[in-house]
Structures are given as C-alpha cells and as structure tokens.
Design an enzyme around this catalytic site. Structure first.
Site, short mmCIF file in Angstrom:
data_model
loop_
_atom_site.label_atom_id
_atom_site.label_comp_id
_atom_site.label_asym_id
_atom_site.label_seq_id
_atom_site.Cartn_x
_atom_site.Cartn_y
_atom_site.Cartn_z
N ARG A 134 -7.89 -4.42 -3.05
CA ARG A 134 -7.44 -3.25 -3.84
C ARG A 134 -8.41 -3.06 -4.99
O ARG A 134 -8.26 -3.64 -6.07
CB ARG A 134 -6.02 -3.50 -4.38
CG ARG A 134 -5.00 -3.68 -3.29
CD ARG A 134 -3.62 -3.95 -3.82
NE ARG A 134 -2.84 -4.58 -2.78
CZ ARG A 134 -2.26 -3.93 -1.76
NH1 ARG A 134 -2.35 -2.62 -1.66
NH2 ARG A 134 -1.59 -4.59 -0.83
N CYS A 180 0.84 -1.21 0.00
CA CYS A 180 0.00 0.00 0.00
C CYS A 180 0.87 1.25 0.00
O CYS A 180 0.55 2.24 -0.67
CB CYS A 180 -0.91 0.02 1.22
SG CYS A 180 -1.97 -1.42 1.34
C1 BEZ Z 1 0.61 -4.62 1.87
O1 BEZ Z 1 1.81 -4.83 1.89
O2 BEZ Z 1 0.14 -3.56 1.48
C2 BEZ Z 1 -0.32 -5.72 2.28
C3 BEZ Z 1 0.03 -7.00 1.98
C4 BEZ Z 1 -0.82 -8.04 2.39
C5 BEZ Z 1 -1.99 -7.75 3.08
C6 BEZ Z 1 -2.32 -6.42 3.33
C7 BEZ Z 1 -1.49 -5.40 2.93
#
Ligand code: BEZ
Length: 238
Positions: free
Chosen positions: A137, A54
């Site tokens: 997402r 993110c």
């Molecule tokens: C992230 O790195 O943004 C992420 C990865 C897995 C689950 C939730 C967020």
C-alpha cells in the site's frame, strides 16, 4: 542482478520527478503525470482487488474524493490486477458492499491495470520482503509540477488512515503557500514553524525584538500563528 534486487532498484524518492508512464485504467487511458500537470495527485497502490482491507480503503477514498478535489488533488489507484477484475470489483463494491455507513459507493477515479507490474516496479511498489506478486500500500503525493513531495508505505495487512493522507496534502500545500514548516501533529489552525533565519544577525534580531507575530524559543525554533481560515481559504477551492 537478482530479480528481487531489480524490483527494488528504481524506487523514486521525495524531490524526484514522478516517473512517467501511459496506462489503461477504469476511466480510459492515462498519460501520467503529464495529464495531471497543474493538479496535485495522489497515486496509490493496493495489493489486490476483491480483498477486504482494499475494499474498505476504496470505499473511503471514493467517499472523500470531493474533499481531496477541493484541495486541487486528484486520485489514481493501481494494482497488478487486470482491467476486467477492476471493473467487476468496483461494480461489486457499488452493488453489494455496505460498510461503516457507506453504501452504493461509486469509484469514479481511475484505477490502473498493471498486470505486467511495469508501473508498480517503477514506483517501488513491489517490495519482495512483503510480497513479490502484490503491490504494497504505497501513497505518492505528487505536486502540480510533477514532483514527488511525500511517500508513505504501508504493509499488506494495514489499511491507510485517510485523515492522515488529507492532513499531509494540506500540510504540503500550506508549506508551499506560506513558506513555513508544520510541526508534529499539525492541523490547520495550529502554530507553524518559521524557518531559521539565514544569518546570525537576523536570528539575533528575531530573538531580541518581538518581530510581528513570531515567537522564538531559541535561534532554531520560532513559531507563528497561522489562522485556520487563512490556510483553508488559500488552499481550498470555493
Ligand atoms: C486485504 O484485505 O486488502 C488484503 C489483506 C492481505 C493481503 C492482501 C490484501
């Protein structure tokens, strides 16, 4: 009804009016999509603040915000975190994260707090098979009349391709401005698809006479050139 069914029941679809809501964001309250009337808007969700994928996405979107703005498109983010988490995360990004040549990145577009998941559920961003406590997402492309024109979903582990998001935005606007469709892997400057002629007579005429700059391979597959400059001069603000 099972709660997981409730969470997925109201997924909006392409062609639907964007569900309306009022929310608190890092840039104050917003009245969505009403206050975005006249602009394109990309409403996107991310799973959680203070997570690496993110973070890379927010930095990339913030770096490219101006590019989207030139195509009359505003950005609005959302996660099911609270406002103070959002503020602390965005401050950390600005002060500490240097990634792929991006540093000191300030996120100026609004990030919605949605602790109750009310907005996320309205937009089908909670997909329990992936996670019932985080938004996937999601990316909603909403046009200046408040109509959802494209939707892309990615799972939690997969960061978005921002070249593709920009390409989708430009392709949607090109389709509207020139009454054409855009073929596989289209980019401005590539040939576009002319919609099939409405009647057999028109289709036959197209096939038999070299009409303007249209090339027909069969009655259902006609293309024409559309200059890159013409597309970009029509769509992008000077
Ligand atoms: C992230 O790195 O943004 C992420 C990865 C897995 C689950 C939730 C967020």
């Amino acid at each position: 009804m099972e709660s997981s069914q409730n969470e997925t029941a109201a997924m909006p679809r392409i062609g639907d009016p964007a569900p309306s809501f009022k929310a608190v964001t890092t840039q104050g309250e917003i009245d969505f999509p009403r206050q975005y009337s006249g602009s394109w808007v990309i409403l996107f969700s991310h799973p959680a603040d203070f997570t690496p994928v993110c973070t890379s996405e927010f930095m990339t979107f913030a770096k490219r915000e101006e590019e989207f703005a030139k195509a009359n498109c505003k950005l609005v983010g959302l996660s099911v975190d609270g406002l103070y988490s959002h503020i602390a995360w965005l401050r950390t990004i600005k002060e500490k994260i240097e990634y792929k040549g991006m540093k000191n990145i300030e996120v100026k577009f609004p990030l919605i707090e949605d602790i109750t998941m009310e907005v996320a559920k309205k937009y089908g961003m909670i997909q329990p098979g992936e996670s019932s406590t985080k938004a996937v997402r999601a990316v909603f492309f909403i046009d200046p009349k408040g109509i959802i024109r494209a939707i892309i979903y990615y799972p939690l582990s997969l960061g978005r391709n921002f070249d593709e998001l920009y390409r989708v935005l430009i392709a949607l606007q090109t389709a509207d401005a020139f009454s054409v469709a855009t073929p596989a892997d289209w980019h401005p400057g590539d040939e576009v698809i002319v919609p099939p002629a409405g009647s057999c007579g028109v289709a036959k005429e197209r096939m038999e006479t070299k009409q303007q700059d249209i090339t027909c391979y069969d009655w259902f597959f006609c293309t024409k050139k559309l200059d890159k400059e013409k597309v970009l001069n029509t769509i992008l603000k000077k």
